[in-house]
Structures are given as C-alpha cells and as structure tokens.
Write an enzyme that holds these catalytic residues in place. Structure first.
Site, PDB file in Angstrom:
ATOM      1  N   GLU A 126      34.418   7.733  41.181  1.00  0.00           N
ATOM      2  CA  GLU A 126      33.399   7.572  42.232  1.00  0.00           C
ATOM      3  C   GLU A 126      33.338   6.129  42.738  1.00  0.00           C
ATOM      4  O   GLU A 126      32.331   5.701  43.302  1.00  0.00           O
ATOM      5  CB  GLU A 126      32.009   8.005  41.721  1.00  0.00           C
ATOM      6  CG  GLU A 126      31.923   9.402  41.153  1.00  0.00           C
ATOM      7  CD  GLU A 126      32.102  10.516  42.184  1.00  0.00           C
ATOM      8  OE1 GLU A 126      32.365  10.202  43.362  1.00  0.00           O
ATOM      9  OE2 GLU A 126      32.014  11.690  41.792  1.00  0.00           O
ATOM     10  N   HIS A 149      25.151   6.191  38.610  1.00  0.00           N
ATOM     11  CA  HIS A 149      25.208   7.633  38.909  1.00  0.00           C
ATOM     12  C   HIS A 149      25.115   8.401  37.605  1.00  0.00           C
ATOM     13  O   HIS A 149      25.797   8.070  36.620  1.00  0.00           O
ATOM     14  CB  HIS A 149      26.531   7.966  39.619  1.00  0.00           C
ATOM     15  CG  HIS A 149      26.848   9.425  39.650  1.00  0.00           C
ATOM     16  ND1 HIS A 149      26.051  10.354  40.277  1.00  0.00           N
ATOM     17  CD2 HIS A 149      27.888  10.136  39.116  1.00  0.00           C
ATOM     18  CE1 HIS A 149      26.577  11.553  40.142  1.00  0.00           C
ATOM     19  NE2 HIS A 149      27.694  11.462  39.435  1.00  0.00           N
ATOM     20  N   HIS A 151      24.014  12.560  35.775  1.00  0.00           N
ATOM     21  CA  HIS A 151      23.748  13.981  35.990  1.00  0.00           C
ATOM     22  C   HIS A 151      22.376  14.326  35.406  1.00  0.00           C
ATOM     23  O   HIS A 151      22.270  15.141  34.478  1.00  0.00           O
ATOM     24  CB  HIS A 151      24.862  14.818  35.360  1.00  0.00           C
ATOM     25  CG  HIS A 151      26.213  14.569  35.964  1.00  0.00           C
ATOM     26  ND1 HIS A 151      27.376  15.107  35.444  1.00  0.00           N
ATOM     27  CD2 HIS A 151      26.585  13.850  37.063  1.00  0.00           C
ATOM     28  CE1 HIS A 151      28.411  14.708  36.201  1.00  0.00           C
ATOM     29  NE2 HIS A 151      27.953  13.941  37.182  1.00  0.00           N
ATOM     30  N   GLU A 179       2.393   7.540  39.316  1.00  0.00           N
ATOM     31  CA  GLU A 179       3.166   6.297  39.468  1.00  0.00           C
ATOM     32  C   GLU A 179       4.331   6.402  40.471  1.00  0.00           C
ATOM     33  O   GLU A 179       4.871   5.385  40.897  1.00  0.00           O
ATOM     34  CB  GLU A 179       3.765   5.886  38.113  1.00  0.00           C
ATOM     35  CG  GLU A 179       2.732   5.458  37.094  1.00  0.00           C
ATOM     36  CD  GLU A 179       2.136   4.088  37.419  1.00  0.00           C
ATOM     37  OE1 GLU A 179       2.903   3.132  37.554  1.00  0.00           O
ATOM     38  OE2 GLU A 179       0.901   4.000  37.543  1.00  0.00           O
ATOM     39  N   HIS A 220      24.500  18.321  41.514  1.00  0.00           N
ATOM     40  CA  HIS A 220      25.442  17.407  40.863  1.00  0.00           C
ATOM     41  C   HIS A 220      24.712  16.284  40.113  1.00  0.00           C
ATOM     42  O   HIS A 220      24.891  16.114  38.918  1.00  0.00           O
ATOM     43  CB  HIS A 220      26.403  16.816  41.918  1.00  0.00           C
ATOM     44  CG  HIS A 220      27.422  15.889  41.353  1.00  0.00           C
ATOM     45  ND1 HIS A 220      28.701  15.774  41.826  1.00  0.00           N
ATOM     46  CD2 HIS A 220      27.355  15.003  40.338  1.00  0.00           C
ATOM     47  CE1 HIS A 220      29.376  14.884  41.122  1.00  0.00           C
ATOM     48  NE2 HIS A 220      28.571  14.394  40.209  1.00  0.00           N
TER      49      HIS A 220
HETATM   50  P1  13P Z   1      34.286   9.685  36.355  1.00  0.00           P
HETATM   51  O1  13P Z   1      34.557  10.056  34.915  1.00  0.00           O
HETATM   52  O2  13P Z   1      35.546   9.526  37.136  1.00  0.00           O
HETATM   53  O3  13P Z   1      33.377   8.482  36.431  1.00  0.00           O
HETATM   54  O4  13P Z   1      33.523  10.910  37.020  1.00  0.00           O
HETATM   55  C1  13P Z   1      32.345  11.400  36.462  1.00  0.00           C
HETATM   56  C2  13P Z   1      31.406  11.931  37.470  1.00  0.00           C
HETATM   57  O5  13P Z   1      30.217  11.994  37.225  1.00  0.00           O
HETATM   58  C3  13P Z   1      31.937  12.385  38.777  1.00  0.00           C
HETATM   59  O6  13P Z   1      30.908  12.556  39.710  1.00  0.00           O
HETATM   60 ZN    ZN Z   2      28.964  12.977  38.728  1.00  0.00          ZN
END
Ligand code: 13P
Ligand code: ZN
Length: 282
Positions: A126, A149, A151, A179, A220
């Site tokens: 990413e 980033h 999940h 908050e 995602h």
């Molecule tokens: P990477 O392992 O390449 O960082 O990808 C993980 C991910 O969350 C893709 O959106």
């Molecule tokens: Zn991801």
C-alpha cells in the site's frame, strides 16, 4: 579509555532507535487488538534525517526499488515502513526482517533501503496510498508524520450495515461516544470499494486526505494520519470504539441519543469546528 560506539562507527545502532521501538510497540499492540490478522495493516512514519543518521548508516544503501508512482515531492525524505506480507505479530520478534528504513531517491522514482527488509522483503504493497497521503497531509499540516492502515474490526463491520454516506457515517460516529466530535471534528471520509494495493486506490485515498485525517475503505479497513504515533493511533482507536458501540446497539431500540444541539454545545465548549453539513442531518 573506552570509546563509545558512536565515536567508532559514526552511529549508535538500530537497536536503540526510538522510531524502531515505536513501530515495534504499536504493531504489537494493534495485533493484540485483533485488527492486524495475518499480514493485515501497514504503517509509514516520516523521519528526520538527523534522527535516522544517529542510529543507522545513511551513507550506504542496501538496495533500491523502483516505484510505480513517482513521488518527487518526497525526494530525499526518510521513512520507516512495514514490509509487504509481513505479520504485525512478528515485528517484535524480528524488527529487521519485518520493518525497513527507506529514503526516497532524488528523482522520486525509487526508494533506497537503508536498514531492514531483510532477505529481499519489500515495503508494504500500500506504499502508493501511504506516500500520496503523506504528500497531501504535509500540505495541510507541516507537523504531519504518520500514515497508519489497519483492519479495525468494528469499522469493517459497520461498513456492511451503515449507509456509506460520509456525513451520515460521521454523524453516527459522533453520536456514539461524547468524545468523538472533539477527537475528529473534521469527520471521516469513505471511498467506494476498490482493489487494494493499486496506484488508483492510492490516488483516491490521497484526494480524501486533502480534507480528512481518516479514510475508510469499506469492507477492508481504515487509514488514519497524524503528527505522532499516539495521536494517529488514538484517532483510529476512537473511531473504532464508536463503531464498536454502534455494532453493539445494532438492531435494538434506541431510546435516547446525543442531540444535535448537545453536539453543538460540545463543539462550543471544546472550541472545535464540526465538519459543515453534518449537524442537522436526519
Ligand atoms: P501489506 O502486507 O503489503 O502491507 O498489505 C497488507 C494490507 O493490509 C493490504 O491492504
Ligand atoms: Zn489492508
């Protein structure tokens, strides 16, 4: 007389580097939260040359990698990044295999790997979203440093049941915990579902970053940005908490909410400007 390591080699060594320790701690913490299953999630952290040079040899690079998206604006800048396909769970055991310190080349068309990403590992897939987001956030906030980033479980769940309208989504989150409005008065943004790891999702994420610190990728995960690890993680943690409350309520009768006039009072009391067009929405 003993000479210190810094006098003999010119740098202290990576084991002492605070930025590597910060990455190690936060990836471990996020894994324990269950947000970063398998290789899920990635982080990039903009570093000062002087700080990197204290701990790592910045005068010889291990190898270079071509970027599919030139980032001339970041030429000469240093980042610590998570590796592609690397598990957050494993960073604490072996930071050098799972993280890398990179410098963007003068042309902006390559990254030079200065430390880590052992055995031919590559920066996160990413990287386009990260680098393009850094460019946009630096334009609006010179103190900006981190793109994270993850999940986040409840955020992902909420993208299945809530309308994906940014203002409506923002308002619901603000209503879930008092908050929230104070932590993200600028609201959250949402992309349509897209294939991850592409330059296109990078460009679309970065476009949102002109106006927002948080971008949700439906089904995602979430991108958050900030000046420090605490601030960036805290921002995502707060969105995720609000999403968790929303999911807990799911389907049950709501008897009372934080009203719009209470949200307006809150904004006034904390001196924040709520994103225009969110209060008053029904
Ligand atoms: P990477 O392992 O390449 O960082 O990808 C993980 C991910 O969350 C893709 O959106
Ligand atoms: Zn991801």
């Amino acid at each position: 007389m003993t000479t210190s390591l810094i006098e003999t080699s010119g740098y202290i060594g990576s084991a002492e580097a605070p930025f590597i320790q910060e990455m190690t701690e936060i990836t471990h913490h996020m894994w324990t939260l269950g947000w970063d299953e398998l290789n899920g999630g990635n982080i990039s952290y903009l570093l000062d040359e002087e700080e990197v040079g204290k701990y790592i040899d910045i005068h010889s690079s291990l190898r270079s990698l071509d970027l599919a998206f030139p980032v001339k604006e970041l030429a000469g800048k240093y980042f610590i990044v998570t590796g592609s396909g690397k598990y957050f769970r494993n960073v604490i055991k072996d930071p050098e295999a799972n993280l890398g310190v990179v410098r963007v080349s003068a042309s902006g068309e390559q990254v030079e790997i200065l430390w880590g990403l052992r055995n031919g590992a590559r920066p996160t897939s990413e990287l386009a979203s990260h680098f393009m987001s850094h460019i946009e956030r630096l334009k609006v906030d010179p103190k900006h440093r981190i793109v994270l980033h993850t999940h986040a479980t409840n955020v992902i769940a909420m993208t299945f049941t809530h309308e994906l309208d940014e203002s409506k989504f923002t308002k619901t989150l603000w209503q879930m915990c008092t908050e929230c409005l104070v932590v993200f008065p600028d609201g959250i943004s949402i992309l349509p579902w897209m294939v991850p790891g592409s330059n296109e999702i990078g460009r679309e994420t970065a476009k949102k970053m002109k106006d927002y610190r948080v971008v949700i990728w439906p089904h995602h995960g979430i991108f958050g940005t900030g000046a420090t690890m605490d601030e960036t993680f805290g921002l995502i943690e707060t969105v995720e908490k609000a999403a968790a409350v929303y999911n807990l309520i799911g389907g049950r009768e709501i008897r009372q909410v934080i009203t719009d006039s209470e949200l307006a009072d809150l904004a006034m009391a904390f001196g924040v400007e709520p994103k225009a067009g969110v209060l008053g929405l029904v």
